[in-house]
Write a protein that holds these residues in place. Structure first.
Motif, PDB file in Angstrom:
ATOM      1  N   ALA A 117       0.863  -1.104   0.046  1.00  0.00           N
ATOM      2  CA  ALA A 117       0.118   0.052   0.133  1.00  0.00           C
ATOM      3  C   ALA A 117       0.850   1.112  -0.067  1.00  0.00           C
ATOM      4  O   ALA A 117       1.724   1.287   0.646  1.00  0.00           O
ATOM      5  CB  ALA A 117      -0.954   0.179   1.352  1.00  0.00           C
ATOM      6  N   HIS A 118       0.505   2.022  -0.787  1.00  0.00           N
ATOM      7  CA  HIS A 118       0.982   3.499  -1.033  1.00  0.00           C
ATOM      8  C   HIS A 118       0.814   4.325   0.013  1.00  0.00           C
ATOM      9  O   HIS A 118      -0.687   4.286   0.429  1.00  0.00           O
ATOM     10  CB  HIS A 118       1.023   4.048  -2.299  1.00  0.00           C
ATOM     11  CG  HIS A 118       1.706   5.142  -2.677  1.00  0.00           C
ATOM     12  ND1 HIS A 118       1.941   6.570  -2.337  1.00  0.00           N
ATOM     13  CD2 HIS A 118       2.988   5.249  -3.443  1.00  0.00           C
ATOM     14  CE1 HIS A 118       2.890   7.189  -2.901  1.00  0.00           C
ATOM     15  NE2 HIS A 118       3.424   6.317  -3.791  1.00  0.00           N
ATOM     16  N   SER A 119       1.609   5.154   0.569  1.00  0.00           N
ATOM     17  CA  SER A 119       1.207   6.031   1.575  1.00  0.00           C
ATOM     18  C   SER A 119       0.282   7.250   1.004  1.00  0.00           C
ATOM     19  O   SER A 119      -0.620   7.879   1.658  1.00  0.00           O
ATOM     20  CB  SER A 119       2.252   6.979   2.138  1.00  0.00           C
ATOM     21  OG  SER A 119       3.175   7.658   1.192  1.00  0.00           O
ATOM     22  N   ASN A 120       0.313   7.264  -0.230  1.00  0.00           N
ATOM     23  CA  ASN A 120      -0.663   8.518  -0.700  1.00  0.00           C
ATOM     24  C   ASN A 120      -1.962   7.794  -1.402  1.00  0.00           C
ATOM     25  O   ASN A 120      -2.076   6.801  -2.336  1.00  0.00           O
ATOM     26  CB  ASN A 120       0.116   9.016  -2.228  1.00  0.00           C
ATOM     27  CG  ASN A 120      -0.896   9.990  -2.993  1.00  0.00           C
ATOM     28  OD1 ASN A 120      -2.175  10.218  -2.664  1.00  0.00           O
ATOM     29  ND2 ASN A 120      -0.105  10.627  -3.685  1.00  0.00           N
ATOM     30  N   PRO A 121      -3.112   7.895  -0.790  1.00  0.00           N
ATOM     31  CA  PRO A 121      -4.268   7.149  -1.147  1.00  0.00           C
ATOM     32  C   PRO A 121      -5.021   7.547  -2.711  1.00  0.00           C
ATOM     33  O   PRO A 121      -5.666   6.739  -3.336  1.00  0.00           O
ATOM     34  CB  PRO A 121      -5.431   7.856  -0.288  1.00  0.00           C
ATOM     35  CG  PRO A 121      -4.960   9.103   0.289  1.00  0.00           C
ATOM     36  CD  PRO A 121      -3.422   8.840   0.257  1.00  0.00           C
ATOM     37  N   ALA A 122      -4.208   8.472  -3.259  1.00  0.00           N
ATOM     38  CA  ALA A 122      -4.441   8.781  -4.590  1.00  0.00           C
ATOM     39  C   ALA A 122      -3.327   8.035  -5.632  1.00  0.00           C
ATOM     40  O   ALA A 122      -3.464   8.486  -6.686  1.00  0.00           O
ATOM     41  CB  ALA A 122      -4.382  10.150  -4.926  1.00  0.00           C
ATOM     42  N   ALA A 123      -2.622   7.416  -5.066  1.00  0.00           N
ATOM     43  CA  ALA A 123      -1.542   6.716  -5.850  1.00  0.00           C
ATOM     44  C   ALA A 123      -2.409   5.888  -7.094  1.00  0.00           C
ATOM     45  O   ALA A 123      -3.194   5.053  -6.679  1.00  0.00           O
ATOM     46  CB  ALA A 123      -0.767   6.120  -5.179  1.00  0.00           C
ATOM     47  N   PRO A 124      -1.846   5.692  -8.230  1.00  0.00           N
ATOM     48  CA  PRO A 124      -2.320   4.855  -9.312  1.00  0.00           C
ATOM     49  C   PRO A 124      -1.958   3.583  -8.809  1.00  0.00           C
ATOM     50  O   PRO A 124      -1.163   3.122  -8.228  1.00  0.00           O
ATOM     51  CB  PRO A 124      -1.366   5.182 -10.518  1.00  0.00           C
ATOM     52  CG  PRO A 124      -0.855   6.609 -10.218  1.00  0.00           C
ATOM     53  CD  PRO A 124      -0.607   6.600  -8.671  1.00  0.00           C
ATOM     54  N   VAL A 125      -3.079   2.654  -9.196  1.00  0.00           N
ATOM     55  CA  VAL A 125      -3.242   1.301  -8.630  1.00  0.00           C
ATOM     56  C   VAL A 125      -3.487   0.292  -9.883  1.00  0.00           C
ATOM     57  O   VAL A 125      -4.434   0.972 -10.670  1.00  0.00           O
ATOM     58  CB  VAL A 125      -4.082   0.922  -7.489  1.00  0.00           C
ATOM     59  CG1 VAL A 125      -5.293   1.230  -7.828  1.00  0.00           C
ATOM     60  CG2 VAL A 125      -3.759  -0.356  -6.998  1.00  0.00           C
ATOM     61  N   ILE A 126      -3.080  -0.631 -10.021  1.00  0.00           N
ATOM     62  CA  ILE A 126      -3.340  -1.570 -10.997  1.00  0.00           C
ATOM     63  C   ILE A 126      -3.883  -2.987 -10.388  1.00  0.00           C
ATOM     64  O   ILE A 126      -3.124  -3.460  -9.218  1.00  0.00           O
ATOM     65  CB  ILE A 126      -2.348  -2.039 -12.074  1.00  0.00           C
ATOM     66  CG1 ILE A 126      -2.691  -2.715 -13.336  1.00  0.00           C
ATOM     67  CG2 ILE A 126      -1.062  -2.356 -11.318  1.00  0.00           C
ATOM     68  CD1 ILE A 126      -1.944  -3.050 -14.460  1.00  0.00           C
ATOM     69  N   GLN A 127      -4.868  -3.578 -10.691  1.00  0.00           N
ATOM     70  CA  GLN A 127      -5.130  -5.185 -10.158  1.00  0.00           C
ATOM     71  C   GLN A 127      -4.629  -5.985 -11.035  1.00  0.00           C
ATOM     72  O   GLN A 127      -4.799  -6.207 -12.231  1.00  0.00           O
ATOM     73  CB  GLN A 127      -6.761  -4.944  -9.660  1.00  0.00           C
ATOM     74  CG  GLN A 127      -7.106  -4.312  -8.723  1.00  0.00           C
ATOM     75  CD  GLN A 127      -8.441  -4.901  -8.079  1.00  0.00           C
ATOM     76  OE1 GLN A 127      -9.284  -5.248  -8.909  1.00  0.00           O
ATOM     77  NE2 GLN A 127      -9.002  -4.113  -6.912  1.00  0.00           N
ATOM     78  N   CYS A 128      -4.315  -7.277 -10.259  1.00  0.00           N
ATOM     79  CA  CYS A 128      -3.672  -8.357 -10.970  1.00  0.00           C
ATOM     80  C   CYS A 128      -4.111  -9.397 -10.041  1.00  0.00           C
ATOM     81  O   CYS A 128      -3.697  -9.664  -8.869  1.00  0.00           O
ATOM     82  CB  CYS A 128      -2.224  -8.537 -11.085  1.00  0.00           C
ATOM     83  SG  CYS A 128      -1.702  -9.703 -12.232  1.00  0.00           S
ATOM     84  N   LYS A 129      -4.980 -10.472 -10.660  1.00  0.00           N
ATOM     85  CA  LYS A 129      -5.304 -11.595  -9.657  1.00  0.00           C
ATOM     86  C   LYS A 129      -5.946 -11.210  -8.464  1.00  0.00           C
ATOM     87  O   LYS A 129      -5.730 -11.954  -7.347  1.00  0.00           O
ATOM     88  CB  LYS A 129      -4.243 -12.634  -9.675  1.00  0.00           C
ATOM     89  CG  LYS A 129      -3.959 -13.230 -10.897  1.00  0.00           C
ATOM     90  CD  LYS A 129      -2.694 -14.182 -10.906  1.00  0.00           C
ATOM     91  CE  LYS A 129      -2.478 -14.540 -12.206  1.00  0.00           C
ATOM     92  NZ  LYS A 129      -1.217 -15.494 -12.206  1.00  0.00           N
ATOM     93  N   GLY A 130      -6.832 -10.042  -8.289  1.00  0.00           N
ATOM     94  CA  GLY A 130      -7.353  -9.660  -7.246  1.00  0.00           C
ATOM     95  C   GLY A 130      -6.411  -8.959  -6.162  1.00  0.00           C
ATOM     96  O   GLY A 130      -6.920  -8.598  -5.159  1.00  0.00           O
TER      97      GLY A 130
END
Length: 81
Positions: A49-62
């Motif tokens: 988890a990134h400390s910035n809640p607005a950080a871009p995220v990608i999902q892979c296998k849930g």
């Protein structure tokens, strides 16, 4: 593209070379990561988890993965005072 050994001895290589180098080092340390390739760029993503809640995220296998840019490196000379 250069191998991780070639990169670590010459510091030559683009985002693909750097991404594979960091991926390989993290794998040796048993740190999970995935390689993410897009149009003209390669990056890593880690499931921490990134400390910035607005950080871009990608999902892979849930699982959420957060991007890590591998093309920003600081040379040792930058630390010499």
């Amino acid at each position: 593209m250069y191998s991780p050994v070639e990169f670590l001895t010459t510091y030559r290589g683009d985002c693909d070379t750097r991404t594979i180098t960091v991926y390989t080092l993290l794998k040796l340390l048993n740190i999970e990561s995935i390689v993410v390739n897009g149009p003209g760029h390669s990056m890593l993503a880690l499931p921490y988890a990134h400390s910035n809640p607005a950080a871009p995220v990608i999902q892979c296998k849930g699982q959420n993965y957060y991007f890590l840019e591998t093309t920003v490196f600081i040379k040792n000379e930058d630390f010499v005072g």
